[in-house]
Scaffold this motif. Structure first.
Motif, mmCIF file in Angstrom:
data_model
loop_
_atom_site.group_PDB
_atom_site.id
_atom_site.type_symbol
_atom_site.label_atom_id
_atom_site.label_comp_id
_atom_site.label_asym_id
_atom_site.label_seq_id
_atom_site.Cartn_x
_atom_site.Cartn_y
_atom_site.Cartn_z
ATOM 1 N N THR A 102 -3.030 5.934 1.122
ATOM 2 C CA THR A 102 -4.341 5.579 1.639
ATOM 3 C C THR A 102 -5.115 6.855 1.937
ATOM 4 O O THR A 102 -4.626 7.729 2.642
ATOM 5 C CB THR A 102 -4.229 4.749 2.927
ATOM 6 N N SER A 127 -8.298 0.131 -5.467
ATOM 7 C CA SER A 127 -6.902 0.102 -5.914
ATOM 8 C C SER A 127 -6.864 0.374 -7.408
ATOM 9 O O SER A 127 -7.606 -0.250 -8.180
ATOM 10 C CB SER A 127 -6.280 -1.269 -5.621
ATOM 11 N N ASN A 162 -3.985 3.358 -3.646
ATOM 12 C CA ASN A 162 -5.030 2.734 -2.853
ATOM 13 C C ASN A 162 -5.901 3.787 -2.173
ATOM 14 O O ASN A 162 -5.436 4.888 -1.862
ATOM 15 C CB ASN A 162 -4.426 1.828 -1.782
ATOM 16 N N SER A 187 -4.086 0.590 -10.536
ATOM 17 C CA SER A 187 -2.694 0.208 -10.774
ATOM 18 C C SER A 187 -2.288 0.381 -12.232
ATOM 19 O O SER A 187 -3.071 0.116 -13.152
ATOM 20 C CB SER A 187 -2.474 -1.265 -10.393
ATOM 21 N N ARG A 215 0.837 -1.185 0.000
ATOM 22 C CA ARG A 215 0.000 0.000 0.000
ATOM 23 C C ARG A 215 0.874 1.236 0.000
ATOM 24 O O ARG A 215 1.691 1.442 0.891
ATOM 25 C CB ARG A 215 -0.904 -0.007 1.227
ATOM 26 N N THR A 221 0.788 1.902 -7.879
ATOM 27 C CA THR A 221 -0.515 1.518 -7.345
ATOM 28 C C THR A 221 -0.985 2.586 -6.383
ATOM 29 O O THR A 221 -0.246 2.973 -5.464
ATOM 30 C CB THR A 221 -0.458 0.164 -6.626
#
Length: 410
Positions: free
Chosen positions: A6, A396, A405, A398, A3, A403
Motif C-alpha cells: 500500500t 490495484s 495496491n 494484478s 493487500r 497484486t
C-alpha cells in the motif's frame, strides 16, 4: 483480494489562467470510494513536480456542487439500434420534404416547402440543445445514471450530424429556386449543430457500436447544474470536452464589437496564455449572436473554444492532447515480487499512466482496477493510460501471480 503493498501519492494541482477547475475534495462523488483520514496509509514513495502544473493548457470546468463518475462502457446494441431508428426518422422526414418539393406546382409553393423544411431542422436543433441540458441536470440531481447521460450525449452528436447532412439537402433544393435564399439562416443552424458534436461524443458512439479500440473504454464525467465535462482516451490522445450553460447570454451585445485584435489579446492573456505561448497556430471565426469560434494548435495538441462576446467567457471547449506530450506532475514507483509499477500523473486532473515491468525492464500485461472496477490492461507494452477520479481512490494492478495496491489522491 489480499493487500500486499500500500502506497499513497499526494499531489497539489494548480489550474492556470481564468478557466476554473474542480477543486480536490475528500467527499466521494457517486460511485467512488474515499479513504478517510484515519484510514490513509503512510506515504511510502512520493515524487512530485509542482512546477509542471502550469505547463499545459487551461481547461474549462463546471463550478458549484459537482458530481462525477468513472465509467467503463462497452458495446451497446440497444444504443446502436436506437440511433439507427433516429437516422431513419430524420432521413424519412428529409425525403418527405423532397417529394413535396418535387410535386409543388409553383415557385411560391416550392419556396414554402423549402422554408418548412428549414423550420423543421431548426426546431429539431433546438430540441437537441434542450435534450443535452436536461440530461446533464437530470444526472446531477440523480434522476438518470452517468451511463444514461453518456448515451444521450452520444445520441445528440449522431443526430446533429444527420441534421447537418439534411442542411446540405436543403441547400440543393434552394439552388433550383430563384429569388429565394436562406443561406444566412442555414449557416446559423449549422453553427448550432456543430457545437453539439465533439471528438469525445464521437468516441462514445464508436465504443457503443464496437468499432473503438476496447483496450481502454473508460469515460470520466464531472457535472454540476451549470455544466459538464466529459473525458476519454483514444488513439494516443486525451479527449476532453466541457460545456458551461451559464457562460453564454441571450443579450447579443458584443463587448469586443467585432474587433478580433481585441479578442486575440483578451484570449491570450485571460483564457489560454500557455497555449498562445507554445508554438501556436491560431484561427478565429465569428458565429451568430456575437459569439466567436477559436482554434489553437499548440505543442501538446489542439484547443477549440466558443467565446461569448457579451459575457467574455468560454461556453464550449474541446481539447485533443497527445498523451506522450503531457508533463508528469507527480509519480510513484513500487516493487513487488519482481515487478515494478510506476504511476505517472498529469496536471489539472489529466490522465494517468500506468507502467508495469519486470525489474529488468521487460513489459508486463496486467489488469488495472480503480475502486474495484476494471479500467483496462497494461498490454504487451506494459503501459495503460486512463482517467483519474477527483478524490482519494484505490488502485490495484494484478497479474496471475501478484497484486500491487495503491491509494492515490488527486
Amino acid at each position: 483480494m489480499k493487500r500486499l503493498t500500500t502506497v499513497a501519492l499526494v499531489l497539489l494541482l494548480a489550474v492556470p489562467g481564468q478557466v476554473a477547475g474542480v477543486p480536490p475534495t475528500d467527499t466521494a462523488p457517486p460511485g467512488e470510494q474515499v479513504v478517510g483520514p484515519d484510514d490513509r496509509p503512510a506515504v511510502e514513495t512520493l515524487s512530485q513536480d509542482e512546477n509542471e502544473a502550469g505547463n499545459t493548457t487551461s481547461r474549462l470546468s463546471p463550478t458549484g456542487n459537482v458530481v462525477s463518475s468513472h465509467v467503463s462502457s462497452g458495446t451497446d446494441m440497444s444504443q446502436v439500434l436506437t440511433e439507427a431508428d433516429n437516422r431513419m426518422e430524420l432521413r424519412f422526414r428529409n425525403r418527405t420534404f423532397q417529394r413535396q418539393f418535387s410535386k409543388a406546382s409553383s415557385a411560391a409553393s416550392r419556396s414554402a416547402v423549402a422554408s418548412a423544411m428549414l423550420d423543421d431542422i431548426e426546431r429539431r436543433t433546438e430540441q437537441l440543445k434542450s435534450e443535452e441540458r436536461s440530461a446533464v441536470r437530470a444526472y446531477v440531481n440523480g434522476s438518470i445514471s452517468e451511463s444514461d447521460l453518456l448515451r444521450t450525449l452520444a445520441s445528440v452528436h449522431a443526430r446533429s450530424q444527420t441534421l447537418d447532412d439534411t442542411l446540405t439537402n436543403h441547400e440543393q433544393l434552394e439552388s433550383s429556386l430563384l429569388d429565394y435564399s436562406e443561406s444566412d439562416r442555414r449557416s446559423t443552424i449549422a453553427d448550432e449543430l456543430e457545437m453539439l458534436r465533439s471528438p469525445v461524443r464521437q468516441r462514445l458512439n464508436q465504443v457503443y457500436d464496437g468499432s473503438a479500440d476496447q483496450r481502454s473504454t473508460v469515460t470520466y464525467v464531472v457535472a454540476s447544474s451549470n455544466g459538464v465535462v466529459v473525458e476519454s482516451i483514444a488513439d494516443g490522445e486525451y479527449l476532453r470536452e466541457a460545456v458551461r450553460f451559464d457562460n453564454t447570454n441571450a443579450n447579443t451585445s458584443d463587448t469586443f464589437d467585432g474587433d478580433t485584435s481585441a479578442l486575440h489579446e483578451y484570449t491570450q492573456t485571460e483564457l489560454y496564455p500557455w497555449s498562445f505561448s507554445n508554438n501556436p497556430s491560431i484561427s478565429f471565426g465569428g458565429i451568430s449572436e456575437s459569439r466567436y469560434r477559436l482554434s489553437i494548435g499548440h505543442s501538446q495538441g489542439t484547443v477549440s473554444a466558443y467565446i461569448d462576446g457579451n459575457t467574455r467567457e468560454v461556453f464550449r471547449e474541446s481539447q485533443r492532447l497527445r498523451l506522450v506530450e503531457l508533463p508528469h506532475s507527480g509519480s510513484l514507483t513500487t516493487t513487488k515480487d519482481g515487478l515494478n509499477l510506476t504511476i505517472n500523473k498529469t496536471p489539472n486532473n489529466g490522465p494517468m499512466r500506468f507502467n508495469l515491468t519486470t525489474t529488468d525492464g521487460d513489459p508486463v500485461n496486467g489488469v488495472v482496477e480503480i475502486n474495484g472496477k476494471k479500467v483496462g490492461r497494461t498490454g504487451t507494452d506494459g503501459v495503460l493510460w486512463t482517467l483519474q477520479p477527483r478524490s482519494y481512490y484505490l488502485v490495484s494492478v494484478s497479474t496471475e501471480t501478484t497484486t500491487i495496491n495503491a491509494t492515490v489522491s488527486s
